[in-house]
Write a protein that holds these residues in place. Structure first.
Motif, PDB file in Angstrom:
ATOM      1  N   VAL A 110       0.877  -1.168   0.000  1.00 48.83           N
ATOM      2  CA  VAL A 110       0.000   0.000   0.000  1.00 48.83           C
ATOM      3  C   VAL A 110       0.921   1.227   0.000  1.00 48.83           C
ATOM      4  O   VAL A 110       1.908   1.254   0.751  1.00 48.83           O
ATOM      5  CB  VAL A 110      -0.927  -0.014   1.245  1.00 48.83           C
ATOM      6  CG1 VAL A 110      -1.719   1.279   1.354  1.00 48.83           C
ATOM      7  CG2 VAL A 110      -1.865  -1.223   1.182  1.00 48.83           C
ATOM      8  N   GLN A 115      -1.225   4.231   3.838  1.00 48.71           N
ATOM      9  CA  GLN A 115      -1.248   3.132   4.810  1.00 48.71           C
ATOM     10  C   GLN A 115      -2.076   3.504   6.040  1.00 48.71           C
ATOM     11  O   GLN A 115      -2.261   4.665   6.344  1.00 48.71           O
ATOM     12  CB  GLN A 115       0.192   2.762   5.214  1.00 48.71           C
ATOM     13  CG  GLN A 115       0.939   2.109   4.062  1.00 48.71           C
ATOM     14  CD  GLN A 115       2.376   1.739   4.398  1.00 48.71           C
ATOM     15  OE1 GLN A 115       2.796   1.832   5.543  1.00 48.71           O
ATOM     16  NE2 GLN A 115       3.125   1.316   3.394  1.00 48.71           N
ATOM     17  N   GLY A 116      -2.554   2.459   6.732  1.00 48.17           N
ATOM     18  CA  GLY A 116      -3.313   2.682   7.965  1.00 48.17           C
ATOM     19  C   GLY A 116      -4.770   3.044   7.729  1.00 48.17           C
ATOM     20  O   GLY A 116      -5.474   3.453   8.648  1.00 48.17           O
ATOM     21  N   GLY A 118      -6.879   0.802   6.077  1.00 49.45           N
ATOM     22  CA  GLY A 118      -7.622  -0.430   5.821  1.00 49.45           C
ATOM     23  C   GLY A 118      -7.572  -0.920   4.380  1.00 49.45           C
ATOM     24  O   GLY A 118      -8.336  -1.814   4.015  1.00 49.45           O
ATOM     25  N   LEU A 119      -6.663  -0.365   3.570  1.00 53.36           N
ATOM     26  CA  LEU A 119      -6.631  -0.776   2.155  1.00 53.36           C
ATOM     27  C   LEU A 119      -6.061  -2.185   1.954  1.00 53.36           C
ATOM     28  O   LEU A 119      -6.332  -2.831   0.942  1.00 53.36           O
ATOM     29  CB  LEU A 119      -5.793   0.216   1.327  1.00 53.36           C
ATOM     30  CG  LEU A 119      -6.373   1.610   1.165  1.00 53.36           C
ATOM     31  CD1 LEU A 119      -5.477   2.461   0.277  1.00 53.36           C
ATOM     32  CD2 LEU A 119      -7.768   1.532   0.554  1.00 53.36           C
ATOM     33  N   ARG A 144       4.662 -12.331   5.512  1.00 48.34           N
ATOM     34  CA  ARG A 144       5.810 -11.695   6.177  1.00 48.34           C
ATOM     35  C   ARG A 144       5.268 -10.927   7.381  1.00 48.34           C
ATOM     36  O   ARG A 144       4.645  -9.871   7.217  1.00 48.34           O
ATOM     37  CB  ARG A 144       6.493 -10.723   5.223  1.00 48.34           C
ATOM     38  CG  ARG A 144       7.681 -10.016   5.864  1.00 48.34           C
ATOM     39  CD  ARG A 144       8.348  -9.051   4.910  1.00 48.34           C
ATOM     40  NE  ARG A 144       9.737  -8.821   5.304  1.00 48.34           N
ATOM     41  CZ  ARG A 144      10.176  -7.782   6.003  1.00 48.34           C
ATOM     42  NH1 ARG A 144       9.342  -6.842   6.402  1.00 48.34           N
ATOM     43  NH2 ARG A 144      11.436  -7.659   6.311  1.00 48.34           N
ATOM     44  N   SER A 146       4.989  -8.355   9.527  1.00 46.32           N
ATOM     45  CA  SER A 146       5.739  -7.103   9.370  1.00 46.32           C
ATOM     46  C   SER A 146       6.276  -6.510  10.679  1.00 46.32           C
ATOM     47  O   SER A 146       7.355  -5.938  10.706  1.00 46.32           O
ATOM     48  CB  SER A 146       4.902  -6.079   8.606  1.00 46.32           C
ATOM     49  OG  SER A 146       3.588  -6.073   9.091  1.00 46.32           O
ATOM     50  N   LEU A 147       5.517  -6.707  11.778  1.00 42.87           N
ATOM     51  CA  LEU A 147       5.970  -6.079  13.028  1.00 42.87           C
ATOM     52  C   LEU A 147       7.073  -6.889  13.721  1.00 42.87           C
ATOM     53  O   LEU A 147       7.653  -6.444  14.704  1.00 42.87           O
ATOM     54  CB  LEU A 147       4.771  -5.870  13.971  1.00 42.87           C
ATOM     55  CG  LEU A 147       4.956  -4.861  15.100  1.00 42.87           C
ATOM     56  CD1 LEU A 147       5.375  -3.495  14.582  1.00 42.87           C
ATOM     57  CD2 LEU A 147       3.691  -4.758  15.940  1.00 42.87           C
ATOM     58  N   TRP A 173      -0.093  -7.590  10.242  1.00 39.57           N
ATOM     59  CA  TRP A 173      -0.308  -8.082   8.874  1.00 39.57           C
ATOM     60  C   TRP A 173      -0.889  -9.499   8.910  1.00 39.57           C
ATOM     61  O   TRP A 173      -1.782  -9.839   8.135  1.00 39.57           O
ATOM     62  CB  TRP A 173       1.011  -8.007   8.096  1.00 39.57           C
ATOM     63  CG  TRP A 173       0.966  -8.376   6.657  1.00 39.57           C
ATOM     64  CD1 TRP A 173       1.873  -9.146   6.004  1.00 39.57           C
ATOM     65  CD2 TRP A 173      -0.004  -7.996   5.654  1.00 39.57           C
ATOM     66  NE1 TRP A 173       1.537  -9.286   4.681  1.00 39.57           N
ATOM     67  CE2 TRP A 173       0.389  -8.591   4.442  1.00 39.57           C
ATOM     68  CE3 TRP A 173      -1.175  -7.237   5.679  1.00 39.57           C
ATOM     69  CZ2 TRP A 173      -0.338  -8.446   3.261  1.00 39.57           C
ATOM     70  CZ3 TRP A 173      -1.911  -7.083   4.500  1.00 39.57           C
ATOM     71  CH2 TRP A 173      -1.488  -7.680   3.316  1.00 39.57           C
ATOM     72  N   ARG A 175      -2.783 -10.368  11.202  1.00 37.53           N
ATOM     73  CA  ARG A 175      -4.153 -10.105  11.669  1.00 37.53           C
ATOM     74  C   ARG A 175      -5.093  -9.826  10.504  1.00 37.53           C
ATOM     75  O   ARG A 175      -6.249 -10.246  10.507  1.00 37.53           O
ATOM     76  CB  ARG A 175      -4.115  -8.910  12.625  1.00 37.53           C
ATOM     77  CG  ARG A 175      -5.177  -8.891  13.645  1.00 37.53           C
ATOM     78  CD  ARG A 175      -4.757  -8.139  14.871  1.00 37.53           C
ATOM     79  NE  ARG A 175      -4.455  -6.729  14.647  1.00 37.53           N
ATOM     80  CZ  ARG A 175      -3.382  -6.117  15.127  1.00 37.53           C
ATOM     81  NH1 ARG A 175      -2.494  -6.776  15.852  1.00 37.53           N
ATOM     82  NH2 ARG A 175      -3.183  -4.841  14.887  1.00 37.53           N
TER      83      ARG A 175
HETATM   84  C1  LIG Z   1       1.588  -4.237   5.353  1.00 43.20           C
HETATM   85  C2  LIG Z   1       0.716  -3.236   4.552  1.00 43.20           C
HETATM   86  C3  LIG Z   1       0.334  -3.888   3.229  1.00 43.20           C
HETATM   87  C4  LIG Z   1      -0.523  -2.969   5.380  1.00 43.20           C
HETATM   88  O1  LIG Z   1      -1.345  -2.103   4.625  1.00 43.20           O
HETATM   89  P1  LIG Z   1      -2.291  -0.981   5.282  1.00 43.20           P
HETATM   90  O2  LIG Z   1      -3.351  -0.667   4.295  1.00 43.20           O
HETATM   91  O3  LIG Z   1      -1.452   0.125   5.769  1.00 43.20           O
HETATM   92  O4  LIG Z   1      -2.868  -1.776   6.538  1.00 43.20           O
HETATM   93  P2  LIG Z   1      -4.290  -1.543   7.198  1.00 43.20           P
HETATM   94  O5  LIG Z   1      -4.600  -0.080   7.258  1.00 43.20           O
HETATM   95  O6  LIG Z   1      -5.266  -2.434   6.539  1.00 43.20           O
HETATM   96  O7  LIG Z   1      -4.008  -2.047   8.667  1.00 43.20           O
HETATM   97  C5  LIG Z   1      -3.894  -3.410   8.970  1.00 43.20           C
HETATM   98  C6  LIG Z   1      -3.535  -3.563  10.433  1.00 43.20           C
HETATM   99  O8  LIG Z   1      -2.203  -3.097  10.624  1.00 43.20           O
HETATM  100  C7  LIG Z   1      -2.179  -2.083  11.631  1.00 43.20           C
HETATM  101  N1  LIG Z   1      -1.105  -1.180  11.258  1.00 43.20           N
HETATM  102  C8  LIG Z   1      -1.051  -0.380  10.182  1.00 43.20           C
HETATM  103  N2  LIG Z   1       0.141   0.246  10.166  1.00 43.20           N
HETATM  104  C9  LIG Z   1       0.851  -0.165  11.248  1.00 43.20           C
HETATM  105  C10 LIG Z   1       2.140   0.100  11.789  1.00 43.20           C
HETATM  106  N3  LIG Z   1       2.969   0.963  11.191  1.00 43.20           N
HETATM  107  N4  LIG Z   1       2.520  -0.534  12.908  1.00 43.20           N
HETATM  108  C11 LIG Z   1       1.692  -1.402  13.521  1.00 43.20           C
HETATM  109  N5  LIG Z   1       0.455  -1.710  13.060  1.00 43.20           N
HETATM  110  C12 LIG Z   1       0.054  -1.110  11.936  1.00 43.20           C
HETATM  111  C13 LIG Z   1      -3.548  -1.468  11.602  1.00 43.20           C
HETATM  112  O9  LIG Z   1      -3.891  -0.883  12.822  1.00 43.20           O
HETATM  113  C14 LIG Z   1      -4.393  -2.704  11.339  1.00 43.20           C
HETATM  114  O10 LIG Z   1      -4.509  -3.418  12.526  1.00 43.20           O
HETATM  115  P3  LIG Z   1      -5.952  -3.731  13.183  1.00 43.20           P
HETATM  116  O11 LIG Z   1      -6.205  -5.108  12.722  1.00 43.20           O
HETATM  117  O12 LIG Z   1      -5.754  -3.671  14.619  1.00 43.20           O
HETATM  118  O13 LIG Z   1      -6.887  -2.712  12.665  1.00 43.20           O
HETATM  119  C15 LIG Z   1       1.450  -1.898   4.326  1.00 43.20           C
HETATM  120  O14 LIG Z   1       1.905  -1.402   5.563  1.00 43.20           O
HETATM  121  C16 LIG Z   1       2.645  -1.994   3.397  1.00 43.20           C
HETATM  122  O15 LIG Z   1       2.490  -1.894   2.182  1.00 43.20           O
HETATM  123  N6  LIG Z   1       3.850  -2.194   3.954  1.00 43.20           N
HETATM  124  C17 LIG Z   1       5.078  -2.332   3.163  1.00 43.20           C
HETATM  125  C18 LIG Z   1       5.107  -3.653   2.422  1.00 43.20           C
HETATM  126  C19 LIG Z   1       4.727  -4.849   3.270  1.00 43.20           C
HETATM  127  O16 LIG Z   1       5.210  -5.039   4.382  1.00 43.20           O
HETATM  128  N7  LIG Z   1       3.848  -5.709   2.719  1.00 43.20           N
HETATM  129  C20 LIG Z   1       3.365  -6.911   3.419  1.00 43.20           C
HETATM  130  C21 LIG Z   1       4.218  -8.074   3.191  1.00 43.20           C
HETATM  131  S1  LIG Z   1       4.223  -8.592   1.505  1.00 43.20           S
END
Ligand SMILES: CC(C)(COP(=O)(O)OP(=O)(O)OC[C@H]1O[C@@H](n2cnc3c(N)ncnc32)[C@H](O)[C@@H]1OP(=O)(O)O)[C@@H](O)C(=O)NCCC(=O)NCCS
Length: 249
Positions: A110, A115-116, A118-119, A144, A146-147, A173, A175
């Motif tokens: 995303v 980010q953050g 819900g996409l 992966r 992520s945290l 992730w 989750r």
């Molecule tokens: C991982 C990723 C795809 C998540 O996308 P996103 O749209 O930002 O995530 P969402 O808004 O749907 O949030 C999903 C959950 O992560 C949590 N979250 C979002 N950003 C966070 C952060 N920086 N630290 C901790 N939790 C986080 C949200 O609160 C949510 O948790 P919830 O279930 O309690 O609501 C995005 O951060 C990303 O592209 N990261 C870089 C690439 C990557 O790691 N891809 C995944 C592995 S292939």
């Protein structure tokens, strides 16, 4: 309302995707030799499985990569090497003419400024839709967590057991997948193996590695092992296989 396009439909958006991927990952994560070797084949030969989600102005806000492969439905039957294993098995199946029955997610990104919100769920939904379109009834992901980069000293086996009060995985992730019905079925301890000379690692991370030993590197899920005598650094990333509910017609 976001629009979903495959790479086959909108090859003109691929450059934006590549820029977004480059901005989203630590440099060392883009050095996996197996993915490097097979990436272009994936984009060309499985163009219908790679996609963007873009806004009305054709700005890509999210993207996903996935590929089909043959799976017998057992945890042991999954590629032991997770991400690297999917690349290899998918092309082995294709080259040997075996019709796939399973879709594996590979990457979801995303855009950093989106980010953050819900996409990420939409990216996974888009993958399920692709599975449906191709008659693939099973959907898995070498996730992966992520945290885990904040807990590089904790073993992957322990980390995946951490849960929130409601029983959902501690990792955000994992989750997202879990809320969509996915469950952990296997650990992939060596999902991605990245090696390089010490100078490469210093360039990729902006750190110095003066002596042999394990180092905690920002964005890495486990320590990177540096061997100054052999002039080599090695990172072996653990992922976790999660299986989604069967994809219905
Ligand atoms: C991982 C990723 C795809 C998540 O996308 P996103 O749209 O930002 O995530 P969402 O808004 O749907 O949030 C999903 C959950 O992560 C949590 N979250 C979002 N950003 C966070 C952060 N920086 N630290 C901790 N939790 C986080 C949200 O609160 C949510 O948790 P919830 O279930 O309690 O609501 C995005 O951060 C990303 O592209 N990261 C870089 C690439 C990557 O790691 N891809 C995944 C592995 S292939």
């Amino acid at each position: 309302m976001l629009k979903q396009y495959s790479y086959a439909e909108r090859p003109d958006l691929i450059k934006q995707v590549r820029d977004m991927i480059r901005r989203s990952w630590p440099k060392f994560m883009l050095q996996d030799p197996i993915a490097d070797r097979l990436w272009e084949r994936m984009e060309d030969e499985f163009a219908n499985f790679q996609f963007t989600l873009s806004d009305d102005n054709d700005r890509v806000v999210a993207m996903g990569n996935c590929m089909p492969f043959v799976w017998d439905g057992t945890p042991e039957g999954l590629p032991a090497q997770g991400w690297d294993g999917v690349f290899q098995q998918c092309f082995r199946d294709k080259d040997e003419g075996r019709p796939p029955n399973t879709l594996s997610a590979l990457q979801a990104v995303v855009a950093p400024d989106q980010q953050g919100k819900g996409l990420s769920r939409l990216v996974i939904e888009a993958m399920k839709q692709i599975a449906r379109q191709h008659g693939l009834t099973r959907f898995v992901a070498p996730v992966r967590p992520s945290l885990k980069s904040a807990y590089p000293l904790t073993s992957i086996d322990r980390y995946v057991c951490w849960v929130c009060a409601d029983g959902a995985p501690f990792d955000p992730w994992m989750r997202v997948h879990w809320r969509m019905g996915a469950r952990v079925i296997r650990i992939a301890p060596d999902s991605m193996t990245i090696t390089g000379r010490v100078a490469d690692w210093e360039r990729w991370t902006g750190m110095r590695f003066p002596e042999t030993g394990p180092y905690i590197v920002p964005g890495a899920l486990v320590p990177v092992h540096i061997d100054t005598e052999q002039d080599e650094g090695c990172y072996v990333e653990p992922n976790v296989w999660m299986q989604h509910p069967p994809v219905s017609e």
